[in-house]
Design a protein around this motif. Structure first.
Motif, PDB file in Angstrom:
ATOM      1  N   ALA A  69       0.817  -1.211   0.000  1.00 41.23           N
ATOM      2  CA  ALA A  69       0.000   0.000   0.000  1.00 41.23           C
ATOM      3  C   ALA A  69       0.855   1.266   0.000  1.00 41.23           C
ATOM      4  O   ALA A  69       0.340   2.365   0.174  1.00 41.23           O
ATOM      5  CB  ALA A  69      -0.926   0.008   1.214  1.00 41.23           C
ATOM      6  N   SER A  70       2.160   1.125  -0.207  1.00 39.55           N
ATOM      7  CA  SER A  70       3.067   2.277  -0.110  1.00 39.55           C
ATOM      8  C   SER A  70       3.201   3.003  -1.445  1.00 39.55           C
ATOM      9  O   SER A  70       2.932   2.453  -2.516  1.00 39.55           O
ATOM     10  CB  SER A  70       4.450   1.812   0.344  1.00 39.55           C
ATOM     11  N   LYS A  71       3.658   4.239  -1.349  1.00 41.09           N
ATOM     12  CA  LYS A  71       3.910   5.049  -2.547  1.00 41.09           C
ATOM     13  C   LYS A  71       5.029   4.427  -3.379  1.00 41.09           C
ATOM     14  O   LYS A  71       4.944   4.400  -4.612  1.00 41.09           O
ATOM     15  CB  LYS A  71       4.284   6.473  -2.130  1.00 41.09           C
ATOM     16  N   GLY A  72       6.069   3.934  -2.698  1.00 41.73           N
ATOM     17  CA  GLY A  72       7.192   3.322  -3.410  1.00 41.73           C
ATOM     18  C   GLY A  72       6.759   2.119  -4.225  1.00 41.73           C
ATOM     19  O   GLY A  72       7.213   1.933  -5.368  1.00 41.73           O
ATOM     20  N   TYR A  73       5.878   1.296  -3.648  1.00 43.28           N
ATOM     21  CA  TYR A  73       5.374   0.122  -4.357  1.00 43.28           C
ATOM     22  C   TYR A  73       4.557   0.569  -5.572  1.00 43.28           C
ATOM     23  O   TYR A  73       4.672  -0.009  -6.663  1.00 43.28           O
ATOM     24  CB  TYR A  73       4.515  -0.734  -3.431  1.00 43.28           C
ATOM     25  N   ALA A  74       3.741   1.617  -5.391  1.00 47.52           N
ATOM     26  CA  ALA A  74       2.900   2.114  -6.493  1.00 47.52           C
ATOM     27  C   ALA A  74       3.758   2.628  -7.649  1.00 47.52           C
ATOM     28  O   ALA A  74       3.461   2.368  -8.825  1.00 47.52           O
ATOM     29  CB  ALA A  74       1.989   3.227  -5.985  1.00 47.52           C
ATOM     30  N   ILE A  75       4.835   3.348  -7.322  1.00 48.23           N
ATOM     31  CA  ILE A  75       5.710   3.893  -8.371  1.00 48.23           C
ATOM     32  C   ILE A  75       6.373   2.774  -9.160  1.00 48.23           C
ATOM     33  O   ILE A  75       6.428   2.809 -10.395  1.00 48.23           O
ATOM     34  CB  ILE A  75       6.770   4.823  -7.745  1.00 48.23           C
ATOM     35  N   THR A  76       6.867   1.756  -8.447  1.00 49.17           N
ATOM     36  CA  THR A  76       7.504   0.629  -9.136  1.00 49.17           C
ATOM     37  C   THR A  76       6.490  -0.132  -9.978  1.00 49.17           C
ATOM     38  O   THR A  76       6.783  -0.550 -11.112  1.00 49.17           O
ATOM     39  CB  THR A  76       8.167  -0.314  -8.119  1.00 49.17           C
ATOM     40  N   TYR A  77       5.279  -0.330  -9.461  1.00 50.24           N
ATOM     41  CA  TYR A  77       4.240  -1.036 -10.206  1.00 50.24           C
ATOM     42  C   TYR A  77       3.881  -0.256 -11.471  1.00 50.24           C
ATOM     43  O   TYR A  77       3.655  -0.845 -12.540  1.00 50.24           O
ATOM     44  CB  TYR A  77       2.998  -1.238  -9.339  1.00 50.24           C
ATOM     45  N   HIS A  78       3.855   1.079 -11.348  1.00 51.75           N
ATOM     46  CA  HIS A  78       3.579   1.914 -12.512  1.00 51.75           C
ATOM     47  C   HIS A  78       4.635   1.691 -13.596  1.00 51.75           C
ATOM     48  O   HIS A  78       4.332   1.526 -14.781  1.00 51.75           O
ATOM     49  CB  HIS A  78       3.550   3.398 -12.100  1.00 51.75           C
TER      50      HIS A  78
END
Length: 544
Positions: free
Chosen positions: A148-157
């Motif tokens: 649920a982190s921003k870092g995970y979201a950026i990498t997933y993007h």
């Protein structure tokens, strides 16, 4: 003897201590010099110093020492700054191994390193390696900061973008849909979130889901506008939106979006930028030919005029040429007083600059002659046409395109006034000169043939007109290509000619019309008024 041995042993130990300390100091010195060069963007020097520090450091402080690993990281970044991504990835991979060896396999730094390798691989179009390392980075992000982190979201993007760049639209669609909620919670209100929306529109376009792509683009534009981001970062989205609206048949909305694009392009790069003028001109042609909106095309040429005045001043050849374009449009729209004003302005500028007899000046003379012709000032018009011919022949030679253009213009003037003998004399002069200078395959020779076909058609010599027009079609196809407006217009006119020739040419008329429709569809004019008109003519022939 024992004291001597002890003394020697102590000396050796002390020497080793001094040597290792000296090597450590050398490592620190080389690293510091490399870092200073890196900060100054002198990457060649930085690489040299970091490489020396690497050689020294592995024997002194060890390859798991934090400073040694930092040196490897900066070595990778230095190569990256030089766009040498292959070498950059070699050292990022070394850093990855050292992080594992040093017990830092699960760390933010490891996630950053794996993502850097993936990003570089994607840029180099090494999609398999990028895929592997995005997966690695995601696993590391999940362990260090959670899904649920921003870092995970950026990498997933970034991982989703891999499938978009690889044009695997179905897989990309699934990934972007998975990203929607997470991005909404962690990235909303950022440039990256607006970018995700625009990329999702690209996915929909790839899947031919045009309506969804259009909606998504609107959402992306709204997100960027809300951020007050620099126009240059997203101005192309306005153009994409206009194109999508056009594809979905929303012509009025598309035209308004083209206006919006040009207005925002002016804010992004200023009207003095050559790209702005090129885009305005390109869209003016598009609005006229593809969207059949001469009024809007005219408005775009006016924008081009303003840009040229701002860039080159009022008394410049760029502005004069634009005045000629506007005058020609005004003639088409039968606004003769304004056409006269524009053409006189253009000619006055060419005269002032000493370029009245240049190709552009001759075009301005021909345009003013057309204006006089529309005003029924036949003597003045004929005099200007003759002047254009003389100027072209004397100052440019009879080999120049302007000479033939002037002859053709005078010929059309004579045809309109049913002075057929005079028209034929000018056309034959053009044909003879162009054949001698350029050959029968050149487009200028084709233009003379077209004038001849118009002459024969005006005289109701339809068989002769057909022969000439068929030759024009061959020349245009060879010069421009089959899928061009110049060629397809000729095929459509052949259909019109056959239709005039009566029952015996009915089959040829239908054949030419159907071929014209196919060609119009090939150049993106399937729903244009000219195609609708051809269908009506086909119905009329069949009804007979």
């Amino acid at each position: 003897m024992t004291k001597i041995i002890k003394y020697l042993f102590s000396s050796v130990v002390f020497f080793i201590f001094l040597s290792s300390n000296s090597f450590a100091q050398n490592f620190n010195t080389y690293f510091a010099e490399g870092k200073a060069a890196f900060d100054q963007k002198n990457y060649n020097k930085a690489i040299q110093k970091f490489q020396t520090a690497r050689s020294v450091g592995v024997e002194t402080i060890g390859d798991t020492h934090p400073d040694y690993m930092l040196n490897i990281e900066f070595l990778a970044k230095s190569y990256e700054a030089q766009k040498d991504l292959g070498n950059a990835n070699i050292y990022y991979t070394s850093l990855e191994k050292l992080l594992v060896k040093s017990g830092n396999a699960v760390s933010k730094r490891m996630g950053d390193t794996q993502q850097a390798i993936a990003d570089n691989s994607l840029y180099m179009k090494n999609f398999p390696q990028a895929d592997v390392y995005y997966q690695k980075a995601l696993i590391t992000r999940e362990k260090t900061s959670g899904k649920a982190s921003k870092g995970y979201a950026i990498t997933y993007h970034k991982y989703a973008r891999l499938y978009l760049r690889g044009r695997k639209y179905k897989e990309a669609d699934a990934m972007y849909r998975n990203l929607e909620d997470l991005a909404g919670k962690t990235l909303k209100g950022t440039d990256e979130y607006a970018q995700i929306l625009s990329e999702q529109a690209e996915v929909f376009m790839g899947l031919k889901r045009i309506d969804e792509a259009s909606i998504q683009l609107s959402m992306s534009i709204a997100a960027y506008e809300k951020l007050k981001a620099p126009k240059s970062t997203y101005v192309q989205l306005y153009l994409q939106e206009a194109s999508l609206l056009e594809k979905t048949g929303q012509q009025s909305a598309a035209i308004q979006s083209y206006y919006k694009y040009i207005d925002n392009l002016a804010k992004a790069i200023t009207i003095k930028n050559p790209k702005y003028i090129t885009e305005v001109e390109r869209l003016a042609i598009h609005l006229d030919e593809k969207l059949n909106s001469p009024k809007d095309a005219y408005n775009f040429i006016k924008k081009k005029l303003a840009a040229n005045i701002a860039t080159h001043t009022e008394n410049s050849t760029h502005v004069a040429a634009t005045y000629v374009e506007l005058a020609e449009i005004e003639i088409t729209q039968n606004n003769i007083p304004l056409a006269e004003q524009y053409s006189k302005k253009a000619l006055a500028t060419y005269q002032k600059l000493g370029k009245e007899k240049s190709p552009e000046g001759i075009v301005a003379t021909i345009t003013l002659a057309r204006v006089n012709s529309k005003q029924k000032k036949e003597a003045e018009a004929e005099k200007l046409y003759q002047k254009a011919i003389t100027d072209a022949e004397q100052h440019l030679s009879d080999k120049h395109t302007s000479y033939g253009q002037a002859l053709d213009s005078l010929a059309f003037f004579y045809i309109e006034r049913k002075r057929f003998e005079d028209a034929e004399a000018e056309i034959l002069k053009g044909l003879e000169t162009r054949e001698k200078n350029m050959g029968k395959q050149h487009i200028d020779y084709g233009n003379s043939l077209y004038s001849l076909s118009r002459l024969y058609s005006s005289q109701d010599s339809l068989v002769k007109a057909e022969k000439a027009l068929k030759s024009v079609a061959k020349v245009r196809e060879g010069y421009y290509g089959a899928l061009t407006l110049e060629h397809v217009t000729c095929i459509k006119e052949l259909g019109d000619l056959y239709a005039k020739m009566g029952e015996e040419q009915k089959a040829n008329a239908l054949k030419s019309y159907r071929r014209a429709i196919s060609l119009y569809e090939g150049i993106g004019m399937k729903d244009s008024p000219v195609v609708k008109d051809i269908y009506m003519k086909i119905d009329e022939i069949n009804a007979q």
